[in-house]
Scaffold this active site. Sequence first.
Site, mmCIF file in Angstrom:
data_model
loop_
_atom_site.group_PDB
_atom_site.id
_atom_site.type_symbol
_atom_site.label_atom_id
_atom_site.label_comp_id
_atom_site.label_asym_id
_atom_site.label_seq_id
_atom_site.Cartn_x
_atom_site.Cartn_y
_atom_site.Cartn_z
ATOM 1 N N HIS A 41 24.026 68.857 40.678
ATOM 2 C CA HIS A 41 22.855 67.784 40.786
ATOM 3 C C HIS A 41 23.217 66.769 41.867
ATOM 4 O O HIS A 41 22.260 65.923 42.243
ATOM 5 C CB HIS A 41 22.673 66.894 39.267
ATOM 6 C CG HIS A 41 22.040 67.708 38.360
ATOM 7 N ND1 HIS A 41 20.570 67.290 37.771
ATOM 8 C CD2 HIS A 41 22.112 68.933 37.846
ATOM 9 C CE1 HIS A 41 19.946 68.081 37.082
ATOM 10 N NE2 HIS A 41 20.848 69.222 36.821
ATOM 11 N N ASP A 89 25.362 73.334 35.839
ATOM 12 C CA ASP A 89 25.246 72.009 36.545
ATOM 13 C C ASP A 89 26.940 72.021 37.622
ATOM 14 O O ASP A 89 27.590 70.928 37.203
ATOM 15 C CB ASP A 89 25.112 70.684 35.961
ATOM 16 C CG ASP A 89 24.945 69.624 36.993
ATOM 17 O OD1 ASP A 89 25.071 68.567 36.475
ATOM 18 O OD2 ASP A 89 24.914 69.631 38.228
ATOM 19 N N SER A 183 29.062 61.548 37.997
ATOM 20 C CA SER A 183 28.766 62.856 37.998
ATOM 21 C C SER A 183 29.763 63.716 38.801
ATOM 22 O O SER A 183 30.197 63.301 39.852
ATOM 23 C CB SER A 183 27.484 63.077 38.395
ATOM 24 O OG SER A 183 26.326 62.431 37.425
HETATM 25 N N1 LIG Z 1 26.674 58.839 30.500
HETATM 26 C C1 LIG Z 1 26.118 59.921 31.134
HETATM 27 C C2 LIG Z 1 25.957 59.775 32.666
HETATM 28 C C3 LIG Z 1 26.658 60.383 33.391
HETATM 29 C C4 LIG Z 1 26.584 60.543 34.722
HETATM 30 C C5 LIG Z 1 25.589 59.738 35.292
HETATM 31 C C6 LIG Z 1 24.817 58.960 34.474
HETATM 32 N N2 LIG Z 1 23.623 58.270 35.091
HETATM 33 C C7 LIG Z 1 22.893 58.415 36.150
HETATM 34 N N3 LIG Z 1 23.048 59.396 36.801
HETATM 35 N N4 LIG Z 1 22.132 59.267 37.992
HETATM 36 C C8 LIG Z 1 21.487 57.918 38.137
HETATM 37 N N5 LIG Z 1 20.694 57.297 38.665
HETATM 38 C C9 LIG Z 1 20.180 56.071 38.008
HETATM 39 N N6 LIG Z 1 20.503 55.580 37.038
HETATM 40 C C10 LIG Z 1 21.457 56.221 36.104
HETATM 41 N N7 LIG Z 1 21.883 55.501 35.111
HETATM 42 C C11 LIG Z 1 21.753 54.088 34.680
HETATM 43 C C12 LIG Z 1 22.025 53.418 35.754
HETATM 44 C C13 LIG Z 1 22.234 51.802 35.499
HETATM 45 C C14 LIG Z 1 22.186 51.467 34.104
HETATM 46 C C15 LIG Z 1 22.266 52.559 33.021
HETATM 47 O O1 LIG Z 1 22.193 51.963 31.819
HETATM 48 C C16 LIG Z 1 22.080 53.828 33.655
HETATM 49 C C17 LIG Z 1 22.032 57.304 36.633
HETATM 50 C C18 LIG Z 1 24.964 58.923 32.863
#
Ligand SMILES: NCc1cccc(Nc2n[nH]c3ncnc(Nc4cccc(O)c4)c23)c1
Length: 232
Positions: A41, A89, A183
């Site tokens: 991803h 992924d 990620s």
């Molecule tokens: N916890 C699981 C996990 C693992 C890896 C990445 C992610 N999140 C995200 N991966 N890509 C993203 N693009 C935009 N926003 C995102 N999450 C986000 C950003 C700000 C506040 C919030 O509460 C959540 C993500 C979530």
Amino acid sequence: ILGGYEAKPHLRPYMASLQLDGQHVCGGFLIAEQWVLSAAHCTEETDGRVFQVLLGAHSLTEPEPHKRLYQVRAQFPHPGSNIHNNKDDLLLLQLEEKAELNAAVQVLPFQREDRDVAADTVCDVAGWGTITHSGRRPDKLYQVERPVISRDVCNHRTRHDHTITEKMMCTDSRRRDTCKGDSGGPLVCNGVAEGVVTAGSRVCGNYKKPAIYTRIAPYAAWIDSVMASADG
Ligand SMILES: NCc1cccc(Nc2n[nH]c3ncnc(Nc4cccc(O)c4)c23)c1
């Protein structure tokens, strides 16, 4: 990483920062001298550009003795990966040359036995991903310890509702969790990489959406075949 703390410098010498134009995009880790494992991803918003891989770093900006940016010769997303779900992924990156191994640059072994990590096992995950809900990005590597939760709990209707396959695993996400930019990093249990961070629902720090990882053991044969087939 939400709810974690700054890692001790260079105690995770396998950690990689996948970068575009000098910007951290995703985590990854060194699985062989010329190979980094990350998440497919991570290539979504790169419109075909190839990453550069920063190894030996604690700070993303300050000069450090063993810090070095490597060019990538080729990127191999798993053929089953797609933008619609979290399946397969994984992304393998072949570096332009073998990484120079030293105190701050080392390979991390990954699990080859395809057996679930027991629930409640405490594992650790590190990254340069956001450290606040408002999206603050750290300069230094952060880490957090998280307990594994069973697939049955993770697949509950009120959690990930039966989308977690036997090739995925979960950790509790109450307060302390992975987030944007983490990620591709490794979930390390007892010194062995068991999983690769996947964004899943992209939610961070909400106990109703446990963190999801691609288990590595089921993909050992694919990883070995790509590394064996690529030139050099
Ligand atoms: N916890 C699981 C996990 C693992 C890896 C990445 C992610 N999140 C995200 N991966 N890509 C993203 N693009 C935009 N926003 C995102 N999450 C986000 C950003 C700000 C506040 C919030 O509460 C959540 C993500 C979530």
